[in-house]
Design a protein around this motif. Structure first.
Motif, short mmCIF file in Angstrom:
data_model
loop_
_atom_site.label_atom_id
_atom_site.label_comp_id
_atom_site.label_asym_id
_atom_site.label_seq_id
_atom_site.Cartn_x
_atom_site.Cartn_y
_atom_site.Cartn_z
N MET A 6 0.88 -1.14 0.04
CA MET A 6 -0.03 -0.04 -0.15
C MET A 6 0.86 1.15 -0.02
SD MET A 6 -2.74 1.64 -0.27
CE MET A 6 -3.85 0.10 -0.28
N THR A 7 0.62 2.25 -0.98
CA THR A 7 1.00 3.59 -0.73
C THR A 7 0.70 4.57 0.51
OG1 THR A 7 0.92 3.55 -3.08
CG2 THR A 7 1.46 5.76 -2.07
N ILE A 8 1.78 5.07 0.95
CA ILE A 8 1.43 5.70 2.41
C ILE A 8 2.08 7.11 2.01
CG2 ILE A 8 1.29 3.67 3.91
CD1 ILE A 8 3.82 4.25 5.03
N PRO A 9 1.91 8.15 2.93
CA PRO A 9 0.68 8.12 3.45
C PRO A 9 -0.72 8.08 2.51
CG PRO A 9 1.36 10.32 3.46
CD PRO A 9 2.48 9.46 2.75
N LEU A 10 -1.97 7.87 3.00
CA LEU A 10 -3.06 7.77 1.80
C LEU A 10 -3.39 8.92 0.95
CD1 LEU A 10 -5.62 5.71 4.03
CD2 LEU A 10 -3.58 4.83 2.76
N SER A 11 -3.80 9.00 -0.16
CA SER A 11 -4.03 10.10 -0.86
C SER A 11 -4.92 11.21 -0.34
CB SER A 11 -4.68 9.61 -2.34
OG SER A 11 -5.03 10.65 -3.17
N GLY A 12 -4.44 12.29 -0.06
CA GLY A 12 -5.16 13.54 0.42
C GLY A 12 -5.17 13.37 1.88
N GLN A 13 -4.14 12.63 2.34
CA GLN A 13 -3.79 12.49 3.94
C GLN A 13 -2.48 12.76 4.44
OE1 GLN A 13 -5.23 9.04 5.97
NE2 GLN A 13 -7.30 9.38 5.22
N ARG A 202 3.99 0.68 -8.62
CA ARG A 202 2.84 1.23 -7.91
C ARG A 202 1.60 0.94 -8.96
NH1 ARG A 202 4.90 4.98 -5.78
NH2 ARG A 202 4.64 4.47 -3.78
N ILE A 203 0.36 0.54 -8.40
CA ILE A 203 -0.75 0.42 -9.30
C ILE A 203 -1.89 1.20 -8.83
CG2 ILE A 203 -2.44 -1.20 -9.99
CD1 ILE A 203 -0.57 -3.57 -9.59
N PHE A 204 -2.30 2.07 -9.63
CA PHE A 204 -3.30 3.27 -9.14
C PHE A 204 -4.82 2.72 -9.49
CE2 PHE A 204 0.40 5.43 -10.30
CZ PHE A 204 0.65 6.52 -9.28
N VAL A 205 -5.57 2.75 -8.31
CA VAL A 205 -6.85 2.11 -8.59
C VAL A 205 -7.90 3.25 -8.02
CG1 VAL A 205 -7.92 0.17 -7.17
CG2 VAL A 205 -5.52 0.20 -7.14
N VAL A 206 -9.30 3.01 -8.84
CA VAL A 206 -10.40 3.70 -8.53
C VAL A 206 -11.48 2.67 -8.12
CG1 VAL A 206 -11.86 5.34 -9.20
CG2 VAL A 206 -9.59 5.58 -10.10
N VAL A 207 -11.83 2.75 -6.94
CA VAL A 207 -12.95 1.71 -6.54
C VAL A 207 -14.28 2.45 -6.69
CG1 VAL A 207 -13.79 0.35 -4.65
CG2 VAL A 207 -11.37 0.97 -4.87
N THR A 208 -14.70 2.26 -7.93
CA THR A 208 -16.13 2.47 -8.14
C THR A 208 -16.70 1.57 -9.50
OG1 THR A 208 -17.52 4.22 -9.10
CG2 THR A 208 -15.34 4.38 -10.03
N VAL A 288 0.23 -9.80 -10.86
CA VAL A 288 0.97 -10.86 -10.40
C VAL A 288 1.25 -12.11 -11.35
CG1 VAL A 288 1.43 -12.33 -8.44
CG2 VAL A 288 0.48 -10.09 -8.12
N ALA A 289 0.23 -12.25 -11.83
CA ALA A 289 0.57 -13.42 -12.74
C ALA A 289 1.21 -13.33 -13.98
CB ALA A 289 -0.99 -13.94 -13.05
N SER A 290 1.31 -12.21 -14.41
CA SER A 290 2.22 -11.64 -15.44
C SER A 290 3.75 -11.41 -15.24
CB SER A 290 1.76 -10.36 -16.31
OG SER A 290 0.48 -10.72 -16.57
N GLY A 291 3.89 -11.39 -13.73
CA GLY A 291 5.47 -11.40 -13.53
C GLY A 291 5.72 -10.49 -12.28
N LEU A 292 4.80 -9.52 -11.85
CA LEU A 292 4.77 -8.64 -10.87
C LEU A 292 5.12 -9.35 -9.41
CD1 LEU A 292 5.08 -5.67 -10.37
CD2 LEU A 292 2.87 -5.42 -9.90
N ASP A 293 6.40 -8.94 -8.68
CA ASP A 293 6.34 -9.69 -7.70
C ASP A 293 5.84 -8.69 -6.48
OD1 ASP A 293 8.53 -11.86 -8.07
OD2 ASP A 293 9.63 -10.02 -8.83
N THR A 294 5.89 -7.61 -6.35
CA THR A 294 5.12 -6.80 -5.34
C THR A 294 4.21 -5.43 -5.89
OG1 THR A 294 7.08 -7.08 -4.10
CG2 THR A 294 5.50 -5.31 -3.59
N PRO A 295 3.05 -5.66 -5.93
CA PRO A 295 2.12 -4.81 -6.33
C PRO A 295 1.99 -3.66 -5.00
CG PRO A 295 0.80 -6.92 -5.83
CD PRO A 295 2.07 -7.01 -5.82
N VAL A 296 2.19 -2.61 -5.30
CA VAL A 296 1.79 -1.30 -4.20
C VAL A 296 0.64 -0.53 -4.87
CG1 VAL A 296 2.89 0.53 -3.25
CG2 VAL A 296 4.44 -1.51 -3.96
N LEU A 297 -0.46 -0.82 -4.12
CA LEU A 297 -1.60 -0.36 -4.60
C LEU A 297 -1.77 1.43 -4.13
CD1 LEU A 297 -2.41 -3.21 -4.39
CD2 LEU A 297 -4.56 -2.61 -3.47
N ALA A 298 -2.40 2.34 -4.81
CA ALA A 298 -2.41 3.53 -4.66
C ALA A 298 -3.97 4.10 -4.84
CB ALA A 298 -1.59 4.36 -5.41
#
Length: 318
Positions: A6-13, A202-208, A288-298
């Motif tokens: 996970m990316t820290i600090p959280l976006s906007g904080q 780092r992987i950018f994510v929009v939960v909607t 991950v299945a494509s070969g990424l070891d560590t996804p870092v969500l943002a």
């Protein structure tokens, strides 16, 4: 063990506003917390705080630029974090960009490959406590020695977007950090670093579930990244040059709104993870299945739920 960052600090904080969520990350199933450094929070203080708040997480910088701190200061900062989180800290370094180095920090963005290579080699020696007197291609160090070398020197990761830097990471660093790519792109990047080098992104994510809303959020982010020369060259190499040509032309002409609107839907869908939490987790697993070891969500602001809730919703299934 599968890594899930996970990316820290959280976006906007601020870091303090993120304290509660950071302290929950390990219990939620996250293994890593990675900082960033652009024009908000610096890349090291959040990790120092997280070392205490989350005493089992691996902590990493993704990245601190090699131009904005002198070599000795960078070694001291890395040694301090390594002492705070023994065996858990990864120092991620990279070039950053010409805008950040020159326009914002008054430096000179010269010989980026050589500067990263030289800094990596200096840090390798300095973090063992060795006294350094050496002329490198891009700087000279005369008589520096860490007063307190860390008991466990940190691993070092290199930010890398194209073959030259990716291969340098594979040869001389412990990991490669990349950014702003699709699961399919991971395969091309993996081919450059080989099977034995840890690959972090780092992987950018929009939960909607509102696709158009997610694309609007994604377009604004992508316009800021993909017009930076190093990212433009990265996506040219990945095969998106023609798809992004109109955006680049409008941006260069000063038409920022037009440039944002010119980013094709398929590019946004390739590079920004969006959907409900289950859909997002499944997409991250594709990386991950494509070969990424560590996804870092943002998780990005503007989605259906607050960012703190998105962190909880995106936790890996156990």
């Amino acid at each position: 063990m599968d890594r899930w960052g996970m990316t820290i600090p959280l976006s906007g904080q601020t870091p303090l506003e993120s304290k509660q969520v950071i302290s929950e990350l390990a219990e939620l199933g996250y293994t890593d917390a990675w900082s960033a450094e652009v024009n908000g929070t610096d890349g090291l203080i959040p990790l120092a705080l997280a070392a205490d708040w989350a005493p089992t997480l691996r902590l990493g910088s993704a990245i601190v630029p090699v131009y904005t701190r002198g070599p000795a200061l960078l070694a001291m900062s890395a040694a301090t974090l390594a002492d705070l989180a023994p065996g858990r800290f990864v120092l991620g370094i990279g070039t950053s960009s010409k805008v950040i180095v020159e326009r914002w920090n008054g430096g000179e963005f010269a010989k980026p490959y050589a500067r990263v290579r030289d800094t990596l080699r200096f840090l390798r020696d300095a973090l063992t406590g060795k006294k350094i007197t050496q002329r490198y291609e891009t700087f000279e160090v005369d008589g520096f020695r860490l007063e307190r070398p860390p008991a466990v020197p940190p691993k070092i990761a290199l930010a890398a977007l194209r073959p030259g830097m990716l291969r340098l990471a594979a040869r001389e660093a412990d990991a490669a950090i990349t950014n702003m790519l699709s699961p399919q792109d991971v395969r091309k990047v993996r081919a450059e670093v080989g099977a034995d080098t840890e690959l972090i992104a780092r992987i950018f994510v929009v939960v909607t579930e509102d696709r158009e809303r997610a694309r609007a959020i994604g377009r604004r982010l992508l316009a800021g990244y993909l017009t930076v020369p190093v990212y433009a060259a990265f996506h040219e190499w990945l095969g998106r040059g023609e798809a992004l040509r109109r955006m680049q032309e409008l941006w260069a002409a000063g038409d920022r709104r037009g440039a944002v609107e010119a980013i094709p839907d398929e590019v946004v869908d390739d590079l920004i993870v969006h959907g409900d939490p289950a859909t997002c987790r499944a997409r991250i697993r594709e990386y991950v299945a494509s070969g990424l070891d560590t996804p870092v969500l943002a998780p990005l602001l503007g989605a259906d739920v607050p960012v703190a809730q998105a962190v909880r919703d995106l936790a890996p299934e156990r």
